[in-house]
Write a protein that holds these residues in place. Sequence first.
Motif, mmCIF file in Angstrom:
data_model
loop_
_atom_site.group_PDB
_atom_site.id
_atom_site.type_symbol
_atom_site.label_atom_id
_atom_site.label_comp_id
_atom_site.label_asym_id
_atom_site.label_seq_id
_atom_site.Cartn_x
_atom_site.Cartn_y
_atom_site.Cartn_z
ATOM 1 N N SER A 299 21.212 15.697 -23.368
ATOM 2 C CA SER A 299 20.834 14.102 -22.837
ATOM 3 C C SER A 299 21.700 13.024 -24.101
ATOM 4 O O SER A 299 21.910 11.702 -24.034
ATOM 5 C CB SER A 299 19.403 13.423 -23.153
ATOM 6 N N SER A 300 22.360 13.731 -24.839
ATOM 7 C CA SER A 300 22.992 12.868 -25.591
ATOM 8 C C SER A 300 24.539 12.164 -25.213
ATOM 9 O O SER A 300 24.262 11.492 -26.431
ATOM 10 C CB SER A 300 23.249 14.086 -27.807
ATOM 11 N N GLU B 183 22.512 7.498 -22.831
ATOM 12 C CA GLU B 183 21.831 6.361 -23.482
ATOM 13 C C GLU B 183 20.101 6.923 -23.039
ATOM 14 O O GLU B 183 20.739 5.714 -21.864
ATOM 15 C CB GLU B 183 22.282 5.035 -23.986
ATOM 16 N N ASP C 284 14.100 -0.223 -20.044
ATOM 17 C CA ASP C 284 14.347 0.851 -20.677
ATOM 18 C C ASP C 284 12.686 1.143 -20.775
ATOM 19 O O ASP C 284 11.764 0.989 -21.257
ATOM 20 C CB ASP C 284 15.318 0.721 -21.854
ATOM 21 N N ILE D 115 15.781 12.059 -29.155
ATOM 22 C CA ILE D 115 16.481 12.384 -28.051
ATOM 23 C C ILE D 115 17.493 13.957 -28.329
ATOM 24 O O ILE D 115 17.418 14.249 -29.038
ATOM 25 C CB ILE D 115 17.789 11.834 -27.616
ATOM 26 N N TYR E 29 29.293 7.096 -21.325
ATOM 27 C CA TYR E 29 28.500 8.415 -21.548
ATOM 28 C C TYR E 29 30.048 9.481 -23.278
ATOM 29 O O TYR E 29 30.610 8.788 -22.680
ATOM 30 C CB TYR E 29 29.096 9.109 -20.906
#
Lengths: 387, 352, 171
Positions: free
Chosen positions: B113-114, B117, B137, B206, C19
């Motif tokens: 997940s890192s 966002e 979100d 996260i 990303y």
Amino acid sequence: MANLAAVVGIGQTKYTTKRLDVSIAGLVREAAVNALQDADLTWDDIEAVIIGKAPDMFEGVIMPEAYLTDALGCNGKPMLRVHTAGSVGGSTALVAASHVQSGMFKRVLTVSFEKQSESNAMWALSNPQPFSTHLNAGAGGYFAPIIREYMRRSKAPYNVGIKVAVKDRLHGARNPLAHLQKPDITMKEVEDSFMLWDPIRFLESCPSSDGACAMVIANEELAKKSPKPPAWIRGGAMRSEPTTFAGRNEVNPQAGRDCAADVYKQAGITNPRKDLDCAEVYVPFSWYEPMWLENLGFAPVGEGWKLTMEGATSLDEGGDIPWNCSGGVLSSNPIGASGMIRFAEAARQVRGDAGAHQVEGAKLALGHAYGGGAQFFAMWVVGSQKS
Amino acid sequence: MKQIAIVAYQQSDSVSDVGAVNEVELIMPVLARTFKQVGLNNAQDVDFVCSGSCDYLQGAAFAFVAGVDALGAVPPIKESHVEMDAAWALYESILKIRMGQADSALIYGFAKSSPGELPIVLSQQLDPYYLAPLWIDSISMAALQARLMLDQSLITERDMAEVVSRSRRNAMTNPHAQLSGNISVDDLLAQPTYVSPLRKSDCCPISDGASAMIIATVEQAREWGVPYAIISGIDHCIETHNLGMRDLTDSVSTRTAAKRAGMHSGKVDVAELYAPFSHQEIILTRALGLGKETTINPSGGVLAGNLMMASGLSRIGEVFNRIVSGAAQRGIAHATSGPCLQHNMVTVLEKA
Amino acid sequence: MSDEQEVITVINAPVYLKYNFTAGAAPSRFLSQLKKGVLAGQSCPQCAAVYAPPRGSCPACGVPTKEDVVLSDKATVQSFTIVSIPIPNNPIQPPFVIANVVADGANISFIHLLSECVNEDVHIGQRVQAVWKPQEEWTYAMDNIRYFKPIDEPDVPVEKIGKLPVTGWEG
């Protein structure tokens, strides 16, 4: 031992470049409603919904089952979303069937779809990844070198692909749902079309389509009550192998051969060309027909192209083993749905329900789907009889 | 119906950023330990493999395909994938075994997940016409739900902080946990709000990581001679996507799934609930009617580390661990997907 | 309010997501070697197959690849295609050749460009060699190799493609 299961309803949408008249929810609901009507059922008759589609980047909606539950009458019921790349339509059908074959459910709805006009499919298939060369020239760019190697091994004449391209579009012209309607297509027209990734020409490639396909699958007791003849599921199999490994046979993948052997064993098939009446096989680029004829055991290695050239796979030429009477992936390709369309069209054949593209008296048919780097395979055999 | 058992469960540490580790490298060590737990070698030794993951977490289509490279899939194997939490991959595997096409299955889930966002990524799971363009979100969605609970006097901020405090304290006995420690309710309440009324501590972190599980028929489990726990029931249920059309302060689908899974046919010693936000643990506890006799989230739960796409499977694994260790006789594990607990699964596990 | 209001049927809802991409440990080693102008694969401790580029495992065995194996930058064309449509955001002009090439000493192919060749003369089994960018432009990328060009060596028989040692092919 697996419980018996059958397809009792089939619904599709018209396949076209862009369905501007429906939202994503509207698209899947259209196919689902068609399937329910075909089975003379209502939403309340469905116990679970299983959906399948290819990468979410094709529409830009992450995990769309959350959004689609309302359109598919699934609130209060179990919902599952399968994703096995290009074979997903097929594997979704198999997972849906397993709901019934396991004895855990009596009747389920399955839908596979793609509304790829909403995003950019070519980008989604090969979006640039950091640190890698950005040479991905689409799916065709990946498969063209493999096709070239097949041509070298088999010494097939240059126009085998052209013949398949013509045959599948002529079949498609019998199917009002097919995206490409080309009843006047000729070998010359295909040969003269633009060479995209040598040796794949424009008219030897599948279109990019929006569309959805749905089926209702029920157990034996409920199938017996269905208004139209059921298509009994006589076998189902999946196989996967890695994208690349030392010594991999990319032209004739082991996973495809093993998957076919498994499904044939379940269905009691020893000679696919003779035992099956027709097949709906995932052929997105024309040369994959001769390649899969070999991979699926319809012809010895190196000779698949001969069946094509002698017209054995053509409905119009009276071939003994028509392939892709619906027009196949070459005529319609909503990527996430294409596998299920193959499975559903095979079912239509054995129900005697394939309209102008019906193979007369079809009793046993193969549905096939593949995906990834020709590494994921899903197949089923359906029949007009239970065994 | 065939009895199915869990025979192995392993997970990686839950970390905020696993660094230079790709999907294959994330999964392989966990798979190796899982196979070893049963005395197996690789995917050739089980009859079916199914995984859960989500492309958008890493930002690459077909991220799950890389996972196949971790399995030893030559010769070819029976393998499938769901773009959902691996708990649903477990469900697919159970169907496979029940229909007789497999006697054993490997299930794994993974996420990095890192790189992205995550809360913003998850906004794109919403209705693409009406909600996703607003970029709401996932934390904001949960915050709306918490606000409803508070305003209806169904919970207090202290209740939420108590969940967090207990989670961190429980996580101290979990070697894989990301967030653990002794922090008092008052200290938590002294923290500023993050996305009001939620404080940062009310939200799961996260996390990067993977988890894996092997299941088999009871006959196969006995042949392997390893301790196992029986899956006595499993069911899942989805609700409307429309937030305004369901009661966000309750979880009807969790209650339905629990009932259909047979949760109430016995005592529930332990419950691992997939609650990414503190107030959601309270919603789930109440929806399931869990009382003092049930230990909730002894692992620290998802507030201690959220292996997105594997957290649901991990809850099942944590209950499995406690049953085979003898700490519990019977327990339930919950998995969730979608905004504000839209889609819920309940698995009931029992001592052999 | 006009009587004929247009019904809105399409909205544009662009998705922008950022990303922070990290290569895995095995790819990072490969890329670090590339930065020094070295093509190095990794071998499987079980079956000894050499993978270039490495992706973290030997997919056949399901174990991590370990040892770095320095390869030659000569290679053999395993297959290829002539591409006639442009690649989005890539300045290269069609028609161009992309090929699956196997570096000497490796057992799998990777995709790269072929250039300084007559497209129609490219064939399976052809011997090629990397043409590198100038050293000062080297970074952590396969792009350090601009393309592969044909060299004057005898063709490799098909059954030997993917099985050559790092010393190459004499004929």
